[in-house]
Design an enzyme around this catalytic site. Structure first.
Site, PDB file in Angstrom:
ATOM      1  N   GLY A  79       0.801  -1.226   0.000  1.00 34.85           N
ATOM      2  CA  GLY A  79       0.000   0.000   0.000  1.00 34.85           C
ATOM      3  C   GLY A  79       0.829   1.269   0.000  1.00 34.85           C
ATOM      4  CB  SER A 128       8.331   1.265  -8.855  1.00 35.80           C
ATOM      5  OG  SER A 128       8.392   2.380  -7.998  1.00 35.80           O
ATOM      6  CG  ASP A 145      -2.783   4.475  -9.937  1.00 33.36           C
ATOM      7  OD1 ASP A 145      -2.930   5.580  -9.391  1.00 33.36           O
ATOM      8  OD2 ASP A 145      -3.620   3.564  -9.842  1.00 33.36           O
ATOM      9  CG  HIS A 148      -1.593   7.391  -4.781  1.00 34.95           C
ATOM     10  ND1 HIS A 148      -2.020   7.613  -6.063  1.00 34.95           N
ATOM     11  CD2 HIS A 148      -1.521   6.056  -4.634  1.00 34.95           C
ATOM     12  CE1 HIS A 148      -2.228   6.465  -6.656  1.00 34.95           C
ATOM     13  NE2 HIS A 148      -1.925   5.498  -5.813  1.00 34.95           N
TER      14      HIS A 148
END
Length: 185
Positions: A79, A128, A145, A148
C-alpha cells in the site's frame, strides 16, 4: 496522440468487473485509461507502476489483450502512504493477520484469476525503484499510479518541463503524456 476513434469498446463484462473491483479509479478515468492503452499497446508492452488490488490492471489488460500485448505491473503490495493505518484510505480487511501489514497481493491475484486475465498480466512484486534499475524493454505505454504523495505530480511536471513530452489528453486526475522529443531518458 494515436487516434482513439477506431478503438473497439471495452468488453462489457470486463468493464463491469473493473467498475466493481476494489480500488479508487472512477469509471470515466478507467475508460480513458483503457482507450489510451488500446492506442499505445501496439507499440510495446504496457507497464503499470502501482497495482493495489487490480482495478486499473483490468482496464489495461483488456486493451493490451486486443493488441496481443502484455501488461507488466509492479507493486510491493503493501500500500501507498494513504493506505496505511490511521490514513483516510486504510482498509483493515487488506491487512495480513500473520504479519500485521497491508498485503494487497492475494486480492490482486484473485481479481485477475476470476476474470481470466492471468495470461495477459505479468506481476512483479517489488519496489518500483528497484525494478527500474533492471528495466531495459521499450514500452508502448507507462501508467504511473503508485506513491500517491506529491511524487506522481512531480514526475508529471518534470516530464513536461523536459520538453520531451506533451500532454495529449486529460480525464479527471488522469493525464496522458506522449513522448515528442529527446530529454528524460
Amino acid at each position: 496522440m494515436t487516434d482513439t476513434t477506431s478503438i473497439a469498446p471495452m468488453p462489457d463484462g470486463l468493464r463491469r468487473a473493473a467498475e466493481a473491483a476494489r480500488g479508487f479509479m472512477p469509471p470515466e478515468e478507467g475508460l480513458a485509461l483503457y482507450r489510451t492503452a488500446a492506442a499505445y499497446a501496439g507499440l510495446g508492452p504496457v507497464l503499470e507502476v502501482g497495482t493495489y488490488c487490480g482495478k486499473s490492471t483490468i482496464y489495461l489488460a483488456s486493451a493490451a489483450r486486443q493488441a496481443g500485448q502484455a501488461v507488466v505491473t509492479v507493486d510491493h503490495h503493501h500500500g501507498s502512504e494513504e493506505n496505511q493505518p490511521g490514513w483516510e484510505y486504510h482498509d483493515a480487511s487488506l491487512v495480513d493477520p500473520a504479519t500485521g501489514r497491508l498485503d494487497t497481493l492475494p486480492f490482486f491475484r484473485a481479481t485477475l484469476t476470476g476474470l481470466g486475465l492471468d495470461d495477459d498480466v505479468i506481476a512483479i512484486v517489488g519496489r518500483s525503484a528497484d525494478v527500474a534499475r533492471l528495466w531495459r524493454v521499450p514500452l508502448g505505454m507507462l501508467f504511473i499510479d503508485g506513491g500517491h504523495t506529491e511524487a506522481p505530480y512531480h514526475i508529471y511536471c518534470r516530464a513536461l518541463a523536459s520538453g520531451a513530452f506533451t500532454e495529449v489528453s486529460a480525464q479527471g486526475s488522469l493525464r496522458v503524456l506522449e513522448r515528442t522529443g529527446e530529454g528524460i531518458g
